[in-house]
Scaffold this motif. Structure first.
Motif, mmCIF file in Angstrom:
data_model
loop_
_atom_site.group_PDB
_atom_site.id
_atom_site.type_symbol
_atom_site.label_atom_id
_atom_site.label_comp_id
_atom_site.label_asym_id
_atom_site.label_seq_id
_atom_site.Cartn_x
_atom_site.Cartn_y
_atom_site.Cartn_z
ATOM 1 N N UNK A 45 0.863 -1.173 0.000
ATOM 2 C CA UNK A 45 0.000 0.000 0.000
ATOM 3 C C UNK A 45 0.902 1.226 0.000
ATOM 4 N N UNK A 46 0.804 2.036 -1.041
ATOM 5 C CA UNK A 46 1.561 3.296 -1.140
ATOM 6 C C UNK A 46 0.608 4.402 -0.702
ATOM 7 N N UNK A 47 0.879 4.985 0.457
ATOM 8 C CA UNK A 47 -0.010 5.961 1.063
ATOM 9 C C UNK A 47 0.589 7.354 0.905
ATOM 10 N N UNK A 48 -0.164 8.249 0.292
ATOM 11 C CA UNK A 48 0.270 9.635 0.161
ATOM 12 C C UNK A 48 0.041 10.323 1.503
ATOM 13 N N UNK A 54 5.500 9.764 0.587
ATOM 14 C CA UNK A 54 4.733 8.527 0.584
ATOM 15 C C UNK A 54 5.250 7.569 1.638
ATOM 16 N N UNK A 55 4.322 6.834 2.228
ATOM 17 C CA UNK A 55 4.651 5.745 3.136
ATOM 18 C C UNK A 55 4.228 4.459 2.435
ATOM 19 N N UNK A 102 14.740 8.216 0.218
ATOM 20 C CA UNK A 102 13.934 7.089 0.667
ATOM 21 C C UNK A 102 14.676 6.366 1.776
ATOM 22 N N UNK A 103 13.898 5.881 2.715
ATOM 23 C CA UNK A 103 14.432 5.131 3.842
ATOM 24 C C UNK A 103 13.508 3.949 4.088
#
Length: 181
Positions: A45-48, A54-55, A102-103
């Motif tokens: 799930x790519x959550x804005x 994004x998470x 990104x992490x």
């Protein structure tokens, strides 16, 4: 805000090894046969959570099974299966124009191959699946549309890493390895 983009993937693989041997004037005879199945089902799930931030929450259910193990000299061998979960969390965020960071943190599983388990000069059917827990930090630069350059650093702790000290020696699982790059 709060927008979700779901993705999923399925992976299935079947490996088979058969060894045929013959002597001059005799037909070929099977002397061993092994069948291995590997599969995974993953969802993400790519959550804005903000402007270009994004998470990504993901997980994969990984499955491995040795479904057939036979050697002419010994008869039936061991079969078995493992199912494990591989979760991952990643934060992607803007740094500057055309530059993003990104992490991620993750726990990943890998299964021994058919070759490592059975098909060598010194097989080891007792190998455990290696498990990695780690983190990655990276940057992505997009200087022009259609071109992206990525750089990353990572640090992993791998339990039960599969190694082989030399020819004629079975693959082994040392206790732990630390990897970075």
């Amino acid at each position: 805000r709060g927008r979700h983009a779901w993705t999923s993937a399925v992976h299935l693989r079947r490996d088979r090894h058969e060894r045929l041997e013959s002597t001059p004037g005799s037909p070929e005879e099977m002397t061993e046969r092994f069948v291995d199945l590997t599969g995974s089902l993953s969802v993400e799930d790519r959550i804005s959570i903000g402007r270009a931030t994004f998470l990504n929450l993901g997980a994969a259910v990984e499955h491995h099974a040795v479904t057939e193990s036979w050697q002419a000299a010994t008869g039936e061998g061991e079969t078995g299966s493992d199912t494990m979960l591989s979760p991952q969390v990643e934060l992607a965020f803007p740094i500057a124009n055309q530059l993003h960071g990104r992490w991620s943190v993750y726990h990943k599983i890998g299964f021994p191959t058919l070759r490592q388990l059975y098909v060598t000069d010194a097989p080891n059917p007792e190998l455990e699946p290696p498990r990695a827990t780690g983190t990655t930090l990276g940057i992505d630069w997009t200087p022009v549309d259609g071109l992206q350059l990525r750089a990353s650093v990572y640090a992993d702790r791998v339990d039960d890493l599969i190694t082989r000290p030399g020819r004629g020696v079975p693959y082994q699982n040392p206790d732990r390895a630390e990897m970075s790059g």
